[in-house]
Design a protein around this motif. Structure first.
Motif, short mmCIF file in Angstrom:
data_model
loop_
_atom_site.label_atom_id
_atom_site.label_comp_id
_atom_site.label_asym_id
_atom_site.label_seq_id
_atom_site.Cartn_x
_atom_site.Cartn_y
_atom_site.Cartn_z
N ALA A 29 -2.53 11.13 -10.15
CA ALA A 29 -1.84 10.52 -11.49
C ALA A 29 -1.63 9.03 -11.64
O ALA A 29 -1.86 8.58 -12.63
N ASP A 30 -1.52 8.28 -10.50
CA ASP A 30 -1.37 6.85 -10.57
C ASP A 30 -2.75 5.91 -10.51
O ASP A 30 -2.60 4.82 -10.73
N ALA A 31 -3.76 6.57 -10.48
CA ALA A 31 -5.24 6.01 -10.23
C ALA A 31 -5.82 5.64 -11.33
O ALA A 31 -6.86 4.74 -11.30
N ASP A 32 -5.35 6.04 -12.45
CA ASP A 32 -6.09 5.56 -13.79
C ASP A 32 -7.70 6.01 -13.59
O ASP A 32 -8.55 5.07 -14.05
N LEU A 33 -7.78 7.21 -13.53
CA LEU A 33 -9.00 7.75 -13.02
C LEU A 33 -9.77 7.76 -14.65
O LEU A 33 -9.16 8.28 -15.60
N VAL A 71 2.26 10.65 3.67
CA VAL A 71 3.02 9.77 2.67
C VAL A 71 3.70 10.69 1.70
O VAL A 71 2.87 11.16 1.09
N ARG A 72 4.88 10.76 1.61
CA ARG A 72 5.39 11.57 0.65
C ARG A 72 5.50 10.65 -0.83
O ARG A 72 5.71 9.69 -0.76
N ALA A 73 5.17 11.47 -1.68
CA ALA A 73 5.22 11.02 -3.37
C ALA A 73 6.61 10.33 -3.50
O ALA A 73 7.54 11.23 -3.22
N VAL A 74 6.67 9.36 -4.23
CA VAL A 74 8.03 8.73 -4.53
C VAL A 74 7.76 8.50 -6.03
O VAL A 74 6.79 7.82 -6.44
N TYR A 75 8.47 9.18 -6.90
CA TYR A 75 8.74 8.85 -8.22
C TYR A 75 10.00 9.32 -8.85
O TYR A 75 10.63 9.75 -8.26
#
Length: 203
Positions: A29-33, A71-75
Motif C-alpha cells: 500500500a505504501d509502495a506507490d505501485l 516487521v509489524r506494520a505501523v499505521y
C-alpha cells in the motif's frame, strides 16, 4: 513467501500468518505501485490486482523481495465503535464453555480492542483479531441455516458481525443495528482491513 500469478494482471502472495499478511499489505500500500487497483488480504494471502497494461506485476516481484516479514506494520487505524445488545442465543453456551458467567463474557468482549484482519465470507464481513483467549471457542457443531443480520459472533481467534442474513456456524453473542454493508453507500462496507474496532454494550 510464495507467489502465484492470477491471470495477466494480478499476483497472489502467500505467507504463513496474519501478521505477515499485514506486513505485506502495508508495504504494498505504501509502495506507490503503478496501476495498483486493489489489495485484498485474507487469512494467509494478499491479492494485488493491477490495471491491464500498467506493468505493475513486473514491479511487484522485486519489491516483495525487500519486505521484512518480521516487521509489524505501523499505521494510524480508523476507529469504529459498534453498539451491541448482548442478547444472543449462544451467550450462555459461551459462558459455560469459558467457565465463567454471562456478565464476564460481555465484559471480556467489550474490553478488548480488535483489528479487522481481512474481509470475506460475505460483503462487509470483517474478520477481527484481538479476541481474548478466554473467549476463543470452536464453531457450532451444527451451523444455523439462517443467522440474522447484525449478529455479533465469535469463532476460533476471530469475532465479527454478520452484515446480511446468511447461514453461519459462529457462536452468537448479540446483535448490532449498525449498517455493515450498504451497496448505495460509498464505501459500501463499514469495515475495512486495518480498522480498529470496539464493541460497546447497550441495553
Amino acid at each position: 513467501m510464495r507467489l502465484r500469478r492470477c491471470g495477466a494482471d494480478a499476483m497472489l502472495v502467500e505467507v504463513d500468518s496474519l501478521d505477515e499478511v499485514d506486513a505485506v499489505r502495508a508495504a504494498l500500500a505504501d509502495a506507490d505501485l503503478p496501476g495498483l487497483v486493489e489489495l485484498v488480504p485474507a487469512a494467509r494471502t494478499v491479492l494485488a490486482a493491477f490495471r491491464p497494461g500498467s506493468g505493475g506485476v513486473a514491479r511487484l516481484q522485486p519489491l516483495l523481495s525487500t519486505i521484512d516479514l518480521s516487521v509489524r506494520a505501523v499505521y494510524q487505524p480508523r476507529e469504529v465503535v459498534l453498539p451491541v445488545r448482548y442478547d444472543g442465543p449462544d451467550l450462555e453456551l459461551v459462558a459455560q464453555t469459558a467457565g465463567t458467567d454471562v456478565a464476564s463474557v460481555i465484559d471480556l468482549h467489550t474490553s478488548a480492542e480488535y483489528k479487522v484482519a481481512f474481509c470475506g465470507f460475505a460483503p462487509g464481513f470483517g474478520y477481527m483479531t484481538g479476541l481474548p483467549e478466554a473467549l476463543r471457542q470452536p464453531r457450532l457443531d451444527n451451523p444455523r441455516k439462517r443467522v440474522p443480520r447484525g449478529s455479533v459472533a465469535i469463532a476460533g481467534e476471530f469475532t465479527g458481525a454478520y452484515p446480511t442474513p446468511s447461514p453461519g456456524g459462529w457462536r452468537l453473542l448479540g446483535h448490532t443495528d449498525a449498517t455493515l454493508f450498504d451497496p448505495e453507500r460509498e464505501p459500501a462496507a463499514l469495515l475495512a482491513p486495518g480498522d480498529s474496532v470496539r464493541f460497546e454494550a447497550i441495553r
